[in-house]
Design a protein around this motif. Sequence first.
Motif, PDB file in Angstrom:
ATOM      1  N   UNK A 127      29.737  37.403  44.826  1.00  0.00           N
ATOM      2  CA  UNK A 127      30.650  36.723  44.349  1.00  0.00           C
ATOM      3  C   UNK A 127      31.728  37.160  44.084  1.00  0.00           C
ATOM      4  N   UNK A 128      31.425  38.571  43.550  1.00  0.00           N
ATOM      5  CA  UNK A 128      32.440  39.972  43.023  1.00  0.00           C
ATOM      6  C   UNK A 128      32.846  40.091  44.085  1.00  0.00           C
ATOM      7  N   UNK A 129      32.937  40.115  45.559  1.00  0.00           N
ATOM      8  CA  UNK A 129      33.789  40.227  46.697  1.00  0.00           C
ATOM      9  C   UNK A 129      34.485  39.300  46.569  1.00  0.00           C
ATOM     10  N   UNK A 130      33.754  37.743  47.118  1.00  0.00           N
ATOM     11  CA  UNK A 130      34.622  36.773  46.872  1.00  0.00           C
ATOM     12  C   UNK A 130      35.813  37.021  45.814  1.00  0.00           C
ATOM     13  N   UNK A 131      36.257  36.873  44.792  1.00  0.00           N
ATOM     14  CA  UNK A 131      36.254  37.395  44.144  1.00  0.00           C
ATOM     15  C   UNK A 131      37.896  38.552  44.148  1.00  0.00           C
ATOM     16  N   UNK A 132      37.374  39.268  44.971  1.00  0.00           N
ATOM     17  CA  UNK A 132      38.754  40.780  44.760  1.00  0.00           C
ATOM     18  C   UNK A 132      38.337  39.918  45.820  1.00  0.00           C
ATOM     19  N   UNK A 133      38.488  39.336  47.245  1.00  0.00           N
ATOM     20  CA  UNK A 133      39.032  38.932  48.533  1.00  0.00           C
ATOM     21  C   UNK A 133      40.419  38.202  48.498  1.00  0.00           C
ATOM     22  N   UNK A 134      40.107  36.629  47.260  1.00  0.00           N
ATOM     23  CA  UNK A 134      41.028  36.669  47.217  1.00  0.00           C
ATOM     24  C   UNK A 134      41.948  36.695  45.959  1.00  0.00           C
ATOM     25  N   UNK A 135      41.661  37.660  45.579  1.00  0.00           N
ATOM     26  CA  UNK A 135      42.614  38.096  43.961  1.00  0.00           C
ATOM     27  C   UNK A 135      43.696  39.045  45.537  1.00  0.00           C
ATOM     28  N   UNK A 136      43.755  39.473  46.673  1.00  0.00           N
ATOM     29  CA  UNK A 136      43.843  40.720  47.276  1.00  0.00           C
ATOM     30  C   UNK A 136      45.789  39.488  48.067  1.00  0.00           C
ATOM     31  N   UNK A 137      46.552  40.394  47.578  1.00  0.00           N
ATOM     32  CA  UNK A 137      47.756  39.693  48.207  1.00  0.00           C
ATOM     33  C   UNK A 137      48.051  39.989  49.654  1.00  0.00           C
TER      34      UNK A 137
END
Length: 232
Positions: free
Chosen positions: A85-95
């Motif tokens: 979940x942490x990695x997915x969250x970081x991925x969705x926040x990346x621009x």
Amino acid sequence: MAPSLLGGFTKSLAMTVLSEIGDKTFFAAAILAMRHPRKLVLAGCLTALIVMTALSASLGWAAPNLISRKWTHHVTTLLFFVFGIWSLWEGFKEDGDSEELDEVEAELDAAFKSNKGETKTVSKANDDTKKQQRPFLMQFFSPIFIKAFSITFFGEWGDKSQIATIGLAADENPFGVVLGGIIAQALCTTAAVLGGKSLASQISEKMVELSSGVLFLLFGIMSLFSGPEGEL
């Protein structure tokens, strides 16, 4: 049934590759290789990663000997879901921009300029004295090797991939985890050193984070439906 060597190997290999590509230490190795001899940078980074992998796997191997395998299995399963979940969250926040690459390069640039300035102020008359007063490790290893080792080792300490390796070794065959981790580290670090900044700049941090998240969740689901001893 005891955890299989192949299971630990494949999970560790896949997890480490996705965790290390685009990681801070990956970018550091690429940038260091542009400024220093590649062999020394590769040796320093690889040594640090091998030591870290072996240390993490040892901690994971010792965990079931301190608490029950049932509890270590549940903790490992929880970690996989949290990291997923942490990695997915970081991925969705990346621009999509290589922010971490720019950050690492800025930090190394500042350190490089600082060291260069200090070097210019030291007179040649003090060179022999300086060599004699060189720290113990520096007398046996190149300063570049020590620099690459320390940046990589402390960059990985407490990182998501280290904690995941500990959890994986607690639930899978630790020898398989070490073998898969070392091979994956060697592949990623060699690619970073040989490819340099040109390769590092082509890596999409967003896609790496999303892929890592999916893999962690997949491991979590597999662990959830398997018993502490690896039986479905």
